[in-house]
Design a protein around this motif. Sequence first.
Motif, mmCIF file in Angstrom:
data_model
loop_
_atom_site.group_PDB
_atom_site.id
_atom_site.type_symbol
_atom_site.label_atom_id
_atom_site.label_comp_id
_atom_site.label_asym_id
_atom_site.label_seq_id
_atom_site.Cartn_x
_atom_site.Cartn_y
_atom_site.Cartn_z
ATOM 1 N N VAL A 1 3.486 -0.876 4.117
ATOM 2 C CA VAL A 1 3.040 0.470 3.747
ATOM 3 C C VAL A 1 4.273 1.321 3.429
ATOM 4 O O VAL A 1 5.220 1.388 4.222
ATOM 5 C CB VAL A 1 2.199 1.123 4.866
ATOM 6 N N VAL B 1 0.968 -7.077 4.573
ATOM 7 C CA VAL B 1 0.958 -5.753 3.938
ATOM 8 C C VAL B 1 2.173 -4.963 4.394
ATOM 9 O O VAL B 1 2.543 -4.996 5.573
ATOM 10 C CB VAL B 1 -0.337 -4.963 4.293
ATOM 11 N N TYR C 1 -0.515 7.890 8.947
ATOM 12 C CA TYR C 1 -0.270 6.695 8.112
ATOM 13 C C TYR C 1 0.647 5.715 8.842
ATOM 14 O O TYR C 1 0.403 4.501 8.858
ATOM 15 C CB TYR C 1 0.378 7.089 6.786
ATOM 16 N N MET D 1 0.856 -1.175 0.000
ATOM 17 C CA MET D 1 0.000 0.000 0.000
ATOM 18 C C MET D 1 0.898 1.232 0.000
ATOM 19 O O MET D 1 1.708 1.425 0.913
ATOM 20 C CB MET D 1 -0.924 -0.002 1.218
ATOM 21 N N ILE E 1 -6.611 -0.351 5.483
ATOM 22 C CA ILE E 1 -5.660 -1.473 5.450
ATOM 23 C C ILE E 1 -6.403 -2.793 5.642
ATOM 24 O O ILE E 1 -6.180 -3.767 4.906
ATOM 25 C CB ILE E 1 -4.559 -1.292 6.524
ATOM 26 N N TRP F 1 5.643 5.128 2.085
ATOM 27 C CA TRP F 1 5.380 6.535 1.785
ATOM 28 C C TRP F 1 6.203 6.939 0.569
ATOM 29 O O TRP F 1 7.433 6.973 0.620
ATOM 30 C CB TRP F 1 5.724 7.431 2.981
ATOM 31 N N CYS G 1 1.830 -3.750 10.078
ATOM 32 C CA CYS G 1 2.403 -3.642 8.729
ATOM 33 C C CYS G 1 3.700 -2.845 8.790
ATOM 34 O O CYS G 1 3.690 -1.707 9.286
ATOM 35 C CB CYS G 1 1.446 -2.911 7.789
ATOM 36 N N ALA H 1 -0.355 1.967 10.070
ATOM 37 C CA ALA H 1 0.369 0.796 9.550
ATOM 38 C C ALA H 1 0.910 -0.052 10.698
ATOM 39 O O ALA H 1 0.679 -1.271 10.749
ATOM 40 C CB ALA H 1 1.508 1.246 8.637
ATOM 41 N N VAL I 1 1.524 5.331 -0.186
ATOM 42 C CA VAL I 1 0.984 6.674 0.018
ATOM 43 C C VAL I 1 1.542 7.542 -1.110
ATOM 44 O O VAL I 1 2.737 7.772 -1.192
ATOM 45 C CB VAL I 1 1.394 7.257 1.383
ATOM 46 N N PHE J 1 6.447 -0.192 7.986
ATOM 47 C CA PHE J 1 6.256 1.140 7.405
ATOM 48 C C PHE J 1 7.599 1.686 6.949
ATOM 49 O O PHE J 1 8.588 1.630 7.682
ATOM 50 C CB PHE J 1 5.623 2.093 8.427
#
Length: 442
Positions: free
Chosen positions: A164, A162, A205, A16, A150, A166, A214, A209, A18, A216
Amino acid sequence: MSTGKAKAPQGKLGVMIVGLGAVSTTFITGVLMARKGLAKPIGSMTQYDKIRVGKGAEKKYLHYKDVVPLASLDDIVFAAWDVYPENAYESAINCEVLKEKDIEPVKEELIKIKPLKAAFDKNYAKRLEGNNIMDAKTRWEMVERLREDIRNFKKESGVERVVVLWAASTEVYVAVDEKVHGTLESLEMAMKGDDREHIAPSMCYAYAALAEGCPFIMGAPNTTVDIPAMWELSEKTKTPIAGKDFKTGQTLVKSGFAPIIGTRCLGLAGWFSTNILGNRDGLVLDEPANFRTKEVSKLSTLESILVPEEQPDLYGHGNDEDTQYYHKVRINYYPPRNDNKEGWDNIDIFGWMGYPMQIKINFLCRDSILAAPLCLDLVLLSDLAQRAGRYGIQRFLSFFLKSPMHDYTKDEVPVNHLFQQYTMLKNAIREMGGYEADEEID
Protein backbone atom coordinates in the motif's frame (compact mmCIF):
# COMPACT_ATOMS: atom_id res chain seq x y z
CA MET A 1 14.30 -7.46 12.43
CA SER A 2 15.74 -10.14 10.18
CA THR A 3 18.41 -9.44 7.58
CA GLY A 4 18.17 -12.78 5.81
CA LYS A 5 18.27 -13.57 2.12
CA ALA A 6 15.03 -12.71 0.31
CA LYS A 7 12.74 -15.49 -0.87
CA ALA A 8 11.76 -15.58 -4.55
CA PRO A 9 8.44 -13.86 -5.34
CA GLN A 10 5.44 -16.09 -5.97
CA GLY A 11 2.50 -14.92 -8.09
CA LYS A 12 1.39 -11.35 -8.74
CA LEU A 13 2.15 -8.22 -6.70
CA GLY A 14 -0.81 -5.94 -5.94
CA VAL A 15 -0.08 -2.23 -5.58
CA MET A 16 -2.88 -0.30 -3.89
CA ILE A 17 -2.34 3.44 -4.11
CA VAL A 18 -4.02 6.06 -1.94
CA GLY A 19 -4.73 8.89 -4.37
CA LEU A 20 -5.22 8.58 -8.12
CA GLY A 21 -3.86 11.99 -9.09
CA ALA A 22 -0.80 13.25 -10.95
CA VAL A 23 1.88 11.16 -9.23
CA SER A 24 0.02 7.85 -9.19
CA THR A 25 -1.36 8.04 -12.76
CA THR A 26 2.11 8.97 -14.04
CA PHE A 27 3.55 6.00 -12.13
CA ILE A 28 0.87 3.56 -13.33
CA THR A 29 0.97 4.73 -16.96
CA GLY A 30 4.77 4.54 -17.03
CA VAL A 31 4.80 0.96 -15.72
CA LEU A 32 2.12 -0.14 -18.21
CA MET A 33 3.97 1.56 -21.08
CA ALA A 34 7.36 0.14 -20.01
CA ARG A 35 6.10 -3.41 -19.96
CA LYS A 36 4.81 -2.98 -23.52
CA GLY A 37 8.25 -1.70 -24.51
CA LEU A 38 6.80 1.73 -25.39
CA ALA A 39 8.60 3.79 -22.71
CA LYS A 40 11.65 3.49 -20.49
CA PRO A 41 11.47 3.63 -16.67
CA ILE A 42 14.23 6.24 -16.45
CA GLY A 43 15.05 7.45 -12.95
CA SER A 44 14.30 4.06 -11.38
CA MET A 45 17.20 2.64 -9.37
CA THR A 46 15.70 -0.86 -9.40
CA GLN A 47 15.58 -0.85 -13.20
CA TYR A 48 18.90 0.86 -14.01
CA ASP A 49 21.36 1.07 -11.11
CA LYS A 50 24.23 -1.41 -10.70
CA ILE A 51 25.99 -2.20 -7.45
CA ARG A 52 29.20 -4.00 -6.66
CA VAL A 53 29.06 -7.39 -4.97
CA GLY A 54 32.20 -9.19 -3.88
CA LYS A 55 35.75 -7.87 -3.74
CA GLY A 56 39.04 -8.45 -5.54
CA ALA A 57 38.83 -11.21 -8.15
CA GLU A 58 35.20 -11.88 -7.08
CA LYS A 59 34.08 -8.29 -7.76
CA LYS A 60 31.06 -7.84 -10.08
CA TYR A 61 28.75 -4.92 -10.88
CA LEU A 62 25.19 -6.14 -11.23
CA HIS A 63 21.69 -4.74 -11.72
CA TYR A 64 19.53 -5.10 -8.60
CA LYS A 65 17.46 -7.87 -10.21
CA ASP A 66 20.64 -9.93 -10.62
CA VAL A 67 21.49 -9.51 -6.92
CA VAL A 68 18.04 -9.94 -5.35
CA PRO A 69 14.76 -11.55 -6.48
CA LEU A 70 12.78 -8.42 -7.39
CA ALA A 71 9.19 -8.66 -8.60
CA SER A 72 8.90 -8.07 -12.35
CA LEU A 73 6.99 -5.12 -13.83
CA ASP A 74 4.85 -7.74 -15.60
CA ASP A 75 3.64 -9.04 -12.24
CA ILE A 76 2.24 -5.73 -10.91
CA VAL A 77 -1.54 -5.26 -10.63
CA PHE A 78 -2.83 -1.80 -9.67
CA ALA A 79 -5.77 -0.54 -7.59
CA ALA A 80 -6.43 2.81 -5.94
CA TRP A 81 -8.60 4.86 -3.60
CA ASP A 82 -9.51 8.48 -4.37
CA VAL A 83 -12.01 11.14 -3.36
CA TYR A 84 -12.61 11.85 -7.06
CA PRO A 85 -14.49 9.15 -9.04
CA GLU A 86 -12.57 9.43 -12.36
CA ASN A 87 -10.78 6.29 -13.52
CA ALA A 88 -7.01 6.23 -14.06
CA TYR A 89 -7.32 7.13 -17.76
CA GLU A 90 -9.57 10.14 -17.12
CA SER A 91 -7.37 11.28 -14.25
CA ALA A 92 -4.15 10.93 -16.29
CA ILE A 93 -5.69 13.07 -19.05
CA ASN A 94 -7.00 15.66 -16.55
CA CYS A 95 -3.67 15.96 -14.73
CA GLU A 96 -1.91 17.01 -17.95
CA VAL A 97 1.45 15.63 -16.87
CA LEU A 98 1.80 13.16 -19.76
CA LYS A 99 0.97 13.78 -23.40
CA GLU A 100 -2.02 11.91 -24.81
CA LYS A 101 0.25 9.94 -27.14
CA ASP A 102 1.94 8.46 -24.04
CA ILE A 103 -1.38 7.55 -22.41
CA GLU A 104 -3.50 6.25 -25.32
CA PRO A 105 -1.57 2.97 -25.91
CA VAL A 106 -2.57 1.77 -22.40
CA LYS A 107 -6.01 3.41 -22.33
CA GLU A 108 -7.94 0.14 -21.95
CA GLU A 109 -5.89 -0.94 -18.92
CA LEU A 110 -6.15 2.52 -17.29
CA ILE A 111 -9.93 2.68 -17.76
CA LYS A 112 -10.26 -0.53 -15.71
CA ILE A 113 -8.59 1.11 -12.70
CA LYS A 114 -11.58 2.72 -11.01
CA PRO A 115 -10.90 4.27 -7.62
CA LEU A 116 -12.43 2.72 -4.53
CA LYS A 117 -14.23 5.10 -2.18
CA ALA A 118 -11.72 7.00 -0.08
CA ALA A 119 -11.51 7.17 3.69
CA PHE A 120 -11.58 10.94 3.92
CA ASP A 121 -12.08 13.80 6.37
CA LYS A 122 -12.34 17.24 4.80
CA ASN A 123 -10.83 18.85 7.90
CA TYR A 124 -7.51 17.27 6.90
CA ALA A 125 -7.55 18.59 3.30
CA LYS A 126 -10.01 21.47 3.07
CA ARG A 127 -9.24 22.27 -0.58
CA LEU A 128 -10.32 18.87 -1.93
CA GLU A 129 -13.93 18.73 -3.17
CA GLY A 130 -14.37 15.09 -4.27
CA ASN A 131 -17.48 13.03 -3.51
CA ASN A 132 -16.15 9.47 -3.92
CA ILE A 133 -16.02 9.01 -0.17
CA MET A 134 -16.86 5.98 1.95
CA ASP A 135 -19.70 6.32 4.41
CA ALA A 136 -17.72 5.43 7.53
CA LYS A 137 -19.11 6.80 10.79
CA THR A 138 -15.93 6.44 12.87
CA ARG A 139 -12.19 6.10 12.41
CA TRP A 140 -12.40 2.43 13.40
CA GLU A 141 -15.09 1.85 10.78
CA MET A 142 -12.71 3.45 8.22
CA VAL A 143 -10.07 0.89 9.21
CA GLU A 144 -12.51 -2.02 8.91
CA ARG A 145 -13.73 -0.86 5.49
CA LEU A 146 -10.16 -0.38 4.21
CA ARG A 147 -9.16 -3.84 5.42
CA GLU A 148 -12.16 -5.23 3.56
CA ASP A 149 -11.06 -3.34 0.40
CA ILE A 150 -7.59 -4.93 0.62
CA ARG A 151 -9.02 -8.43 1.13
CA ASN A 152 -11.51 -7.97 -1.74
CA PHE A 153 -8.77 -6.73 -4.07
CA LYS A 154 -6.62 -9.76 -3.27
CA LYS A 155 -9.54 -12.11 -3.86
CA GLU A 156 -10.83 -10.47 -7.07
CA SER A 157 -7.44 -9.83 -8.71
CA GLY A 158 -5.74 -13.04 -7.57
CA VAL A 159 -2.59 -11.27 -6.36
CA GLU A 160 -0.41 -13.07 -3.82
CA ARG A 161 1.00 -10.00 -2.08
CA VAL A 162 -0.04 -6.35 -1.68
CA VAL A 163 1.93 -3.16 -0.99
CA VAL A 164 0.00 0.00 0.00
CA LEU A 165 1.44 3.33 -1.15
CA TRP A 166 0.26 6.79 -0.05
CA ALA A 167 0.50 9.14 -3.05
CA ALA A 168 -2.32 11.45 -1.96
CA SER A 169 -2.23 15.03 -0.72
CA THR A 170 -0.49 16.32 2.38
CA GLU A 171 -2.76 16.31 5.42
CA VAL A 172 -3.02 18.95 8.13
CA TYR A 173 -0.13 18.63 10.57
CA VAL A 174 -0.79 16.17 13.40
CA ALA A 175 1.62 16.62 16.29
CA VAL A 176 2.70 13.39 17.98
CA ASP A 177 0.79 12.92 21.23
CA GLU A 178 2.34 10.27 23.47
CA LYS A 179 -1.02 9.55 25.16
CA VAL A 180 -2.61 8.60 21.82
CA HIS A 181 0.27 7.64 19.54
CA GLY A 182 2.63 6.10 22.10
CA THR A 183 1.30 2.54 22.12
CA LEU A 184 -0.75 0.34 19.82
CA GLU A 185 -3.37 -0.10 22.54
CA SER A 186 -3.87 3.67 22.96
CA LEU A 187 -4.00 4.17 19.17
CA GLU A 188 -6.69 1.51 18.80
CA MET A 189 -8.66 3.04 21.68
CA ALA A 190 -8.51 6.45 19.98
CA MET A 191 -9.66 4.95 16.68
CA LYS A 192 -12.55 3.13 18.35
CA GLY A 193 -13.41 6.31 20.26
CA ASP A 194 -13.43 8.24 16.95
CA ASP A 195 -10.75 10.70 18.05
CA ARG A 196 -10.69 12.81 14.88
CA GLU A 197 -8.21 15.31 16.25
CA HIS A 198 -5.37 12.83 16.76
CA ILE A 199 -6.24 10.18 14.16
CA ALA A 200 -5.78 11.35 10.58
CA PRO A 201 -7.41 9.33 7.76
CA SER A 202 -3.91 8.32 6.58
CA MET A 203 -3.42 6.52 9.90
CA CYS A 204 -6.46 4.41 9.09
CA TYR A 205 -4.91 3.39 5.76
CA ALA A 206 -1.60 2.55 7.44
CA TYR A 207 -3.28 0.56 10.22
CA ALA A 208 -5.42 -1.35 7.71
CA ALA A 209 -2.42 -2.17 5.51
CA LEU A 210 -0.24 -3.36 8.40
CA ALA A 211 -3.10 -5.34 9.97
CA GLU A 212 -3.48 -7.15 6.63
CA GLY A 213 0.27 -7.82 6.42
CA CYS A 214 0.86 -5.34 3.58
CA PRO A 215 3.97 -3.11 3.58
CA PHE A 216 2.99 0.56 3.86
CA ILE A 217 4.83 3.50 2.27
CA MET A 218 4.12 7.10 3.26
CA GLY A 219 4.88 9.33 0.25
CA ALA A 220 3.66 12.58 1.83
CA PRO A 221 5.08 14.36 4.92
CA ASN A 222 2.19 13.21 7.15
CA THR A 223 3.16 11.90 10.59
CA THR A 224 1.14 8.74 9.86
CA VAL A 225 3.74 6.04 10.52
CA ASP A 226 6.11 8.30 12.43
CA ILE A 227 4.60 7.17 15.71
CA PRO A 228 5.59 4.39 18.14
CA ALA A 229 2.12 2.80 17.92
CA MET A 230 2.59 2.10 14.19
CA TRP A 231 6.10 0.75 14.80
CA GLU A 232 4.58 -1.61 17.35
CA LEU A 233 1.94 -2.77 14.87
CA SER A 234 4.50 -3.32 12.11
CA GLU A 235 6.62 -5.40 14.52
CA LYS A 236 3.56 -7.36 15.63
CA THR A 237 2.50 -8.19 12.06
CA LYS A 238 6.12 -8.55 10.79
CA THR A 239 5.46 -5.94 8.10
CA PRO A 240 7.84 -3.28 6.68
CA ILE A 241 7.01 0.43 6.81
CA ALA A 242 8.75 3.28 5.00
CA GLY A 243 8.37 7.04 5.01
CA LYS A 244 8.08 9.86 4.69
CA ASP A 245 7.62 12.23 1.73
CA PHE A 246 8.99 11.43 -1.72
CA LYS A 247 12.36 13.10 -2.25
CA THR A 248 11.86 14.64 -5.68
CA GLY A 249 13.06 18.19 -6.42
CA GLN A 250 14.46 20.67 -3.98
CA THR A 251 15.21 18.27 -1.15
CA LEU A 252 17.01 15.93 -3.56
CA VAL A 253 19.23 18.89 -4.50
CA LYS A 254 19.68 19.79 -0.82
CA SER A 255 20.63 16.27 0.30
CA GLY A 256 23.14 16.04 -2.55
CA PHE A 257 24.56 19.58 -2.46
CA ALA A 258 24.85 20.15 1.30
CA PRO A 259 27.51 17.39 1.50
CA ILE A 260 29.65 19.46 -0.92
CA ILE A 261 29.65 22.36 1.57
CA GLY A 262 30.31 20.00 4.49
CA THR A 263 33.01 17.92 2.79
CA ARG A 264 34.85 21.05 1.62
CA CYS A 265 34.65 22.56 5.15
CA LEU A 266 33.02 25.79 3.94
CA GLY A 267 30.80 27.87 6.22
CA LEU A 268 27.04 28.29 5.83
CA ALA A 269 25.29 31.51 6.86
CA GLY A 270 21.87 30.81 5.35
CA TRP A 271 19.89 28.67 2.93
CA PHE A 272 16.66 30.08 1.51
CA SER A 273 14.45 27.72 -0.52
CA THR A 274 11.30 28.70 -2.35
CA ASN A 275 9.05 26.77 -4.75
CA ILE A 276 6.17 27.39 -7.11
CA LEU A 277 3.82 24.53 -7.89
CA GLY A 278 0.40 24.43 -9.53
CA ASN A 279 -0.96 20.89 -9.26
CA ARG A 280 -3.41 19.47 -6.68
CA ASP A 281 -0.56 19.10 -4.20
CA GLY A 282 0.19 22.82 -4.58
CA LEU A 283 -3.48 23.65 -4.03
CA VAL A 284 -3.62 21.64 -0.80
CA LEU A 285 -0.29 23.08 0.42
CA ASP A 286 -1.70 26.59 -0.03
CA GLU A 287 -3.60 25.90 3.20
CA PRO A 288 -1.28 26.96 6.08
CA ALA A 289 -2.05 23.94 8.28
CA ASN A 290 -1.14 21.57 5.42
CA PHE A 291 1.99 23.55 4.57
CA ARG A 292 3.13 23.16 8.18
CA THR A 293 3.33 19.38 7.65
CA LYS A 294 5.49 19.86 4.56
CA GLU A 295 7.66 22.53 6.16
CA VAL A 296 8.66 20.24 9.05
CA SER A 297 9.67 17.57 6.52
CA LYS A 298 11.68 19.89 4.25
CA LEU A 299 13.43 21.74 7.08
CA SER A 300 14.71 18.57 8.73
CA THR A 301 17.00 17.59 5.84
CA LEU A 302 19.75 20.17 6.21
CA GLU A 303 20.05 20.15 9.99
CA SER A 304 21.30 16.57 10.19
CA ILE A 305 23.90 17.05 7.40
CA LEU A 306 25.45 20.36 8.49
CA VAL A 307 25.39 20.19 12.30
CA PRO A 308 26.30 23.39 14.21
CA GLU A 309 27.34 21.48 17.35
CA GLU A 310 29.92 19.53 15.35
CA GLN A 311 31.40 22.52 13.50
CA PRO A 312 30.44 25.76 15.29
CA ASP A 313 32.92 27.86 13.23
CA LEU A 314 31.26 26.72 9.99
CA TYR A 315 27.56 26.44 10.84
CA GLY A 316 27.10 28.37 14.09
CA HIS A 317 26.15 31.70 12.54
CA GLY A 318 23.19 33.19 10.74
CA ASN A 319 20.05 33.66 12.81
CA ASP A 320 19.18 36.04 15.66
CA GLU A 321 20.51 33.72 18.35
CA ASP A 322 23.75 33.34 16.37
CA THR A 323 23.77 29.60 17.06
CA GLN A 324 22.99 28.26 13.60
CA TYR A 325 22.73 29.23 9.95
CA TYR A 326 19.37 30.64 8.86
CA HIS A 327 17.19 28.09 7.01
CA LYS A 328 13.87 29.08 5.43
CA VAL A 329 11.51 27.09 3.16
CA ARG A 330 8.56 28.48 1.19
CA ILE A 331 6.03 26.83 -1.16
CA ASN A 332 3.74 28.97 -3.31
CA TYR A 333 0.68 27.75 -5.20
CA TYR A 334 0.90 29.03 -8.77
CA PRO A 335 -1.68 27.37 -11.09
CA PRO A 336 -0.12 28.25 -14.50
CA ARG A 337 2.77 25.83 -13.83
CA ASN A 338 0.54 22.84 -13.05
CA ASP A 339 2.88 19.85 -12.36
CA ASN A 340 6.01 21.67 -13.59
CA LYS A 341 7.33 23.02 -10.35
CA GLU A 342 10.26 25.36 -9.96
CA GLY A 343 12.61 25.51 -7.01
CA TRP A 344 15.01 28.35 -6.24
CA ASP A 345 17.75 27.97 -3.67
CA ASN A 346 19.85 30.88 -2.48
CA ILE A 347 22.78 29.65 -0.41
CA ASP A 348 24.96 32.12 1.49
CA ILE A 349 28.30 30.51 2.27
CA PHE A 350 31.60 31.86 3.54
CA GLY A 351 35.19 30.76 3.09
CA TRP A 352 38.76 31.67 4.02
CA MET A 353 38.87 34.34 6.73
CA GLY A 354 35.06 34.52 6.69
CA TYR A 355 34.69 36.10 3.22
CA PRO A 356 31.13 35.66 1.88
CA MET A 357 30.09 33.88 -1.33
CA GLN A 358 26.74 32.83 -2.82
CA ILE A 359 25.39 29.84 -4.71
CA LYS A 360 22.12 30.00 -6.70
CA ILE A 361 20.31 26.87 -7.86
CA ASN A 362 17.24 27.04 -10.10
CA PHE A 363 15.65 23.62 -10.63
CA LEU A 364 12.82 23.54 -13.16
CA CYS A 365 11.49 20.05 -12.62
CA ARG A 366 8.40 17.94 -13.17
CA ASP A 367 7.07 16.73 -9.86
CA SER A 368 5.36 13.55 -11.03
CA ILE A 369 8.14 12.62 -13.48
CA LEU A 370 10.58 12.62 -10.55
CA ALA A 371 8.15 10.92 -8.14
CA ALA A 372 7.01 8.06 -10.41
CA PRO A 373 10.32 6.13 -10.36
CA LEU A 374 10.49 6.59 -6.57
CA CYS A 375 7.05 4.95 -6.31
CA LEU A 376 8.26 1.98 -8.34
CA ASP A 377 11.47 1.57 -6.35
CA LEU A 378 9.76 1.93 -2.96
CA VAL A 379 7.08 -0.61 -3.91
CA LEU A 380 9.50 -3.21 -5.28
CA LEU A 381 12.01 -2.80 -2.44
CA SER A 382 9.32 -2.89 0.29
CA ASP A 383 7.97 -6.12 -1.20
CA LEU A 384 11.54 -7.46 -1.34
CA ALA A 385 12.15 -6.47 2.30
CA GLN A 386 9.08 -8.40 3.41
CA ARG A 387 10.26 -11.51 1.55
CA ALA A 388 13.63 -11.13 3.30
CA GLY A 389 11.85 -11.16 6.69
CA ARG A 390 12.46 -7.48 7.38
CA TYR A 391 9.86 -5.50 9.32
CA GLY A 392 9.45 -2.23 11.17
CA ILE A 393 11.14 0.97 9.94
CA GLN A 394 13.08 0.38 6.72
CA ARG A 395 15.97 2.81 7.13
CA PHE A 396 17.64 1.63 3.92
CA LEU A 397 14.82 3.26 1.94
CA SER A 398 15.68 6.74 3.27
CA PHE A 399 17.49 7.38 -0.05
CA PHE A 400 14.05 7.90 -1.65
CA LEU A 401 12.48 10.01 1.09
CA LYS A 402 12.70 13.63 2.28
CA SER A 403 12.30 13.03 5.98
CA PRO A 404 13.50 9.50 6.80
CA MET A 405 11.81 7.58 9.58
CA HIS A 406 13.88 7.08 12.73
CA ASP A 407 13.32 6.24 16.38
CA TYR A 408 13.26 9.71 17.92
CA THR A 409 12.26 8.19 21.29
CA LYS A 410 15.87 6.96 21.52
CA ASP A 411 17.32 10.25 20.19
CA GLU A 412 18.25 8.58 16.90
CA VAL A 413 19.34 11.11 14.25
CA PRO A 414 18.05 10.35 10.74
CA VAL A 415 20.57 9.98 7.92
CA ASN A 416 19.82 12.70 5.34
CA HIS A 417 23.18 12.77 3.55
CA LEU A 418 22.40 11.39 0.05
CA PHE A 419 25.63 9.44 -0.32
CA GLN A 420 25.39 7.86 3.13
CA GLN A 421 21.79 6.91 2.29
CA TYR A 422 23.03 5.32 -0.95
CA THR A 423 25.53 3.21 1.03
CA MET A 424 22.70 2.02 3.33
CA LEU A 425 20.61 1.10 0.26
CA LYS A 426 23.42 -0.87 -1.38
CA ASN A 427 24.33 -2.70 1.83
CA ALA A 428 20.72 -3.79 2.41
CA ILE A 429 20.42 -5.08 -1.16
CA ARG A 430 23.68 -6.98 -0.78
CA GLU A 431 22.40 -8.61 2.42
CA MET A 432 19.04 -9.52 0.87
CA GLY A 433 20.95 -11.10 -2.03
CA GLY A 434 23.03 -13.23 0.33
CA TYR A 435 26.19 -11.12 -0.01
CA GLU A 436 28.19 -9.32 2.65
CA ALA A 437 27.20 -5.73 3.53
CA ASP A 438 30.71 -4.45 2.98
CA GLU A 439 30.57 -0.65 2.75
CA GLU A 440 31.15 1.66 5.72
CA ILE A 441 29.02 4.74 6.33
CA ASP A 442 31.59 7.43 7.11
